[in-house]
Design an enzyme around this catalytic site. Structure first.
Site, PDB file in Angstrom:
ATOM      1  N   VAL A  32     -34.971 -40.268  42.793  1.00  0.00           N
ATOM      2  CA  VAL A  32     -36.090 -39.844  41.955  1.00  0.00           C
ATOM      3  C   VAL A  32     -36.195 -40.744  40.710  1.00  0.00           C
ATOM      4  O   VAL A  32     -37.295 -41.172  40.329  1.00  0.00           O
ATOM      5  CB  VAL A  32     -35.953 -38.367  41.531  1.00  0.00           C
ATOM      6  CG1 VAL A  32     -37.177 -37.927  40.733  1.00  0.00           C
ATOM      7  CG2 VAL A  32     -35.776 -37.465  42.751  1.00  0.00           C
ATOM      8  N   LYS A 107     -32.364 -28.274  39.797  1.00  0.00           N
ATOM      9  CA  LYS A 107     -32.412 -26.821  40.070  1.00  0.00           C
ATOM     10  C   LYS A 107     -31.044 -26.158  39.954  1.00  0.00           C
ATOM     11  O   LYS A 107     -30.944 -25.002  39.538  1.00  0.00           O
ATOM     12  CB  LYS A 107     -33.003 -26.552  41.454  1.00  0.00           C
ATOM     13  CG  LYS A 107     -32.212 -27.129  42.609  1.00  0.00           C
ATOM     14  CD  LYS A 107     -33.092 -27.901  43.546  1.00  0.00           C
ATOM     15  CE  LYS A 107     -32.374 -29.101  44.089  1.00  0.00           C
ATOM     16  NZ  LYS A 107     -33.236 -30.107  44.665  1.00  0.00           N
ATOM     17  N   GLU A 131     -40.884 -28.974  36.341  1.00  0.00           N
ATOM     18  CA  GLU A 131     -41.729 -28.786  37.528  1.00  0.00           C
ATOM     19  C   GLU A 131     -41.083 -29.353  38.786  1.00  0.00           C
ATOM     20  O   GLU A 131     -41.184 -28.767  39.874  1.00  0.00           O
ATOM     21  CB  GLU A 131     -43.094 -29.449  37.296  1.00  0.00           C
ATOM     22  CG  GLU A 131     -44.127 -29.138  38.365  1.00  0.00           C
ATOM     23  CD  GLU A 131     -44.559 -27.675  38.334  1.00  0.00           C
ATOM     24  OE1 GLU A 131     -44.134 -26.948  39.245  1.00  0.00           O
ATOM     25  OE2 GLU A 131     -45.293 -27.272  37.426  1.00  0.00           O
ATOM     26  N   VAL A 134     -38.500 -27.256  41.432  1.00  0.00           N
ATOM     27  CA  VAL A 134     -38.853 -26.263  42.458  1.00  0.00           C
ATOM     28  C   VAL A 134     -40.039 -26.759  43.267  1.00  0.00           C
ATOM     29  O   VAL A 134     -41.090 -27.060  42.716  1.00  0.00           O
ATOM     30  CB  VAL A 134     -39.248 -24.910  41.812  1.00  0.00           C
ATOM     31  CG1 VAL A 134     -39.495 -23.864  42.889  1.00  0.00           C
ATOM     32  CG2 VAL A 134     -38.176 -24.437  40.856  1.00  0.00           C
ATOM     33  N   GLY A 136     -40.798 -29.490  44.704  1.00  0.00           N
ATOM     34  CA  GLY A 136     -41.251 -30.872  44.522  1.00  0.00           C
ATOM     35  C   GLY A 136     -42.537 -30.975  43.744  1.00  0.00           C
ATOM     36  O   GLY A 136     -42.611 -30.610  42.570  1.00  0.00           O
ATOM     37  N   GLY A 189     -34.817 -39.330  57.414  1.00  0.00           N
ATOM     38  CA  GLY A 189     -34.672 -39.272  55.948  1.00  0.00           C
ATOM     39  C   GLY A 189     -35.056 -37.932  55.341  1.00  0.00           C
ATOM     40  O   GLY A 189     -35.195 -37.821  54.128  1.00  0.00           O
ATOM     41  N   ASP A 203     -29.587 -24.331  48.288  1.00  0.00           N
ATOM     42  CA  ASP A 203     -30.618 -25.086  47.567  1.00  0.00           C
ATOM     43  C   ASP A 203     -31.854 -24.203  47.359  1.00  0.00           C
ATOM     44  O   ASP A 203     -32.394 -24.115  46.249  1.00  0.00           O
ATOM     45  CB  ASP A 203     -30.985 -26.337  48.385  1.00  0.00           C
ATOM     46  CG  ASP A 203     -32.151 -27.101  47.781  1.00  0.00           C
ATOM     47  OD1 ASP A 203     -31.910 -27.958  46.921  1.00  0.00           O
ATOM     48  OD2 ASP A 203     -33.307 -26.831  48.177  1.00  0.00           O
ATOM     49  N   LYS A 207     -33.669 -22.479  43.787  1.00  0.00           N
ATOM     50  CA  LYS A 207     -35.096 -22.553  43.447  1.00  0.00           C
ATOM     51  C   LYS A 207     -35.684 -21.154  43.296  1.00  0.00           C
ATOM     52  O   LYS A 207     -36.507 -20.902  42.408  1.00  0.00           O
ATOM     53  CB  LYS A 207     -35.843 -23.330  44.524  1.00  0.00           C
ATOM     54  CG  LYS A 207     -35.439 -24.809  44.554  1.00  0.00           C
ATOM     55  CD  LYS A 207     -35.893 -25.466  45.832  1.00  0.00           C
ATOM     56  CE  LYS A 207     -35.511 -26.930  45.874  1.00  0.00           C
ATOM     57  NZ  LYS A 207     -35.719 -27.526  47.189  1.00  0.00           N
ATOM     58  N   GLY A 304     -38.664 -35.838  48.015  1.00  0.00           N
ATOM     59  CA  GLY A 304     -38.947 -37.263  48.147  1.00  0.00           C
ATOM     60  C   GLY A 304     -39.003 -37.883  46.765  1.00  0.00           C
ATOM     61  O   GLY A 304     -39.429 -37.236  45.807  1.00  0.00           O
TER      62      GLY A 304
END
Ligand SMILES: NC(=O)c1ccc[n+]([C@@H]2O[C@H](COP(=O)([O-])OP(=O)(O)OC[C@H]3O[C@@H](n4cnc5c(N)ncnc54)[C@H](OP(=O)(O)O)[C@@H]3O)[C@@H](O)[C@H]2O)c1
Length: 424
Positions: A32, A107, A131, A134, A136, A189, A203, A207, A304
């Site tokens: 990211v 998160k 933002e 959670v 994306g 991926g 995960d 969130k 992503g």
């Protein structure tokens, strides 16, 4: 994959002295962070036109280089994209303590230390925006914090993990096993080399803790969220359920109950009319229900680098405009663990008369009532597949324990929750 070099505190790209710069210190330059570093300069002129300030990266911290203190000194805002708890927590606290706005997509950090971080942000009068943490790029945090601030929310449902949604979609579409679909997700991926936090539901639980906190104005810690993963889902469950008109999702739920708030993540079957039933592949979606708004569903790419970086950049731009803060919670709802659910039940049974009657008797003993049942196969393949009406989960599990002990069972019973509401 983008690449970025850890730099000490020289503003990048270089700006002329006539430009008023908004200095962004970047912590972490992985998937990211590197995408964010590429994205920011492309939008700098547009942001300058809106805000009068030109955003520019003033320093980058990675394990390979960069010094946090120097980056902090030379920044107006810190973007935290390290991931994990430490040192992310310490850096975020120190940045806010020093009066810097912070944007993060972390998160795990917010679902465990959110309350102390939001409190510090309020005390120091800085913004802590998240933002990207959670769903994306799906703007659900902003919608809950701002657009729906006047609505009394009853329930939030979310498909908030793209990896598991991709795996379940592939299993349903092709008949693959969980292991095969996971391998495919890794090849494309959509899953990391170590996918455990995605597939075991943790995960998504992190969130949902954040969403529940925002939607219900109650502190929710990750440890209070019950979560189950998708590792044990079998292809034949999906096949039989399709005959009953059901599709499977890893579903996060946060809902207001009479005695408090329930926040949970588990696989759940949905009927086709449900707004989340049509969300396939690596996508995320969140449905918010309230009397005033009926129901709003938002969906889009859930993860992503470039996608999450765009959510992070949106937060940076918002922080450059007027202040917004996460207010202290004003309620303290009880977190409820034993909730009412409908279930799909898959029983591998002996092929002999009276089996259904035995199972029905055990279910009746716990007041579990059957909605639909199909008998499949013969001999070693004999199965009873049923959907039961909503019942307190503790009662259902008590019935499952009794069923597991019946002589006619050839394998442990398998159960998956079914979302009862029919939409459309
Ligand atoms: N990837 C996504 O699609 C996605 C989506 C939504 C949210 N997020 C969140 O975004 C954050 C970043 O995720 P990511 O996928 O970009 O992670 P990543 O690819 O693992 O990148 C993490 C970066 O932080 C650096 N780093 C980690 N610990 C450090 C330390 N102690 N000191 C200095 N540098 C350190 C790493 O350096 P090295 O490379 O040298 O280890 C790397 O540059 C996480 O909170 C994640 O949950 C990610």
């Amino acid at each position: 994959m983008w690449s970025c070099v850890a730099r000490p505190t020289t503003t990048w790209p270089p700006v002329t002295s006539a430009e008023r710069t908004f200095r962004v210190g970047l912590l972490g330059c992985g998937t990211v962070g590197a995408a964010f570093e590429q994205l920011l300069p492309r939008h700098a002129a547009r942001v300058q036109a809106i805000t009068g300030l030109r955003p520019a990266i003033s320093g980058v911290l990675t394990r390979a280089g960069g010094a946090f203190e120097a980056i902090l000194e030379d920044s107006d805002l810190i973007v935290e994209l390290l991931g994990g708890i430490e040192p992310a927590r310490e850096y975020v606290m120190r940045a806010m303590d020093a009066g810097r706005h912070v944007v993060t997509a972390n998160k795990q950090l917010l679902s465990q230390y959110g309350e102390e971080l939001w409190q510090l942000a309020r005390e120091r009068g800085v913004q802590l925006r998240f933002e990207g943490a959670v769903a994306g790029v799906v703007p659900v945090v902003r919608v809950l914090q701002e657009s729906l601030a006047g609505a009394s929310i009853d329930r939030v449902h979310g498909i908030v993990n793209g990896t598991t949604n991709f795996i379940l979609t592939e299993m349903e579409r092709t008949g693959m096993t969980f292991a095969q679909a996971l391998e495919e997700a890794q090849r494309l991926g959509y899953a990391e080399a170590d996918p455990s936090e995605d597939v075991d539901g943790r995960d998504a639980a992190a969130k949902m803790a954040i969403l529940a906190r925002l939607a219900f104005d109650t502190p929710v810690h990750l440890s209070q969220v019950h979560y189950e993963g998708i590792e044990l889902i079998q292809p034949d469950d999906l096949e039989y359920a399709r005959e009953l008109g059901l599709g499977l999702k890893l579903l996060g739920t946060a809902e207001r109950l009479e005695d408090g708030l329930s926040v949970r993540v588990h696989p759940a079957f949905l009927y086709p009319g449900h707004p989340l039933a049509a969300v396939h592949g690596p996508f995320n979606a969140v449905t918010v229900e309230s009397d005033a708004i009926t129901e709003i569903t938002m969906s889009g790419p859930g993860a992503g680098g470039p996608q999450t970086a765009s959510a992070v950049l949106g937060d940076v731009i918002s922080a450059m405009i007027p202040p917004a803060s996460t207010p202290p919670t004003s309620k303290n709802l009880e977190i409820v663990q034993d909730v009412v659910s409908a279930f799909y039940l898959h029983l591998e049974v002996a092929d002999q008369p009276g089996v259904l009657a035995q199972v029905a008797q055990v279910l009746a003993l716990q007041a579990v009532s059957v909605k639909s049942v199909v008998q499949k196969g013969l001999g070693d393949q004999a199965r009873l597949v049923m959907v039961v009406h909503p019942v307190l989960e503790s009662r259902f599990h008590a019935a499952m324990d009794l069923i597991a002990g019946l002589d006619v069972m050839r394998a442990p019973p398998r159960a998956i929750r079914v979302l009862e509401e029919e939409f459309g």
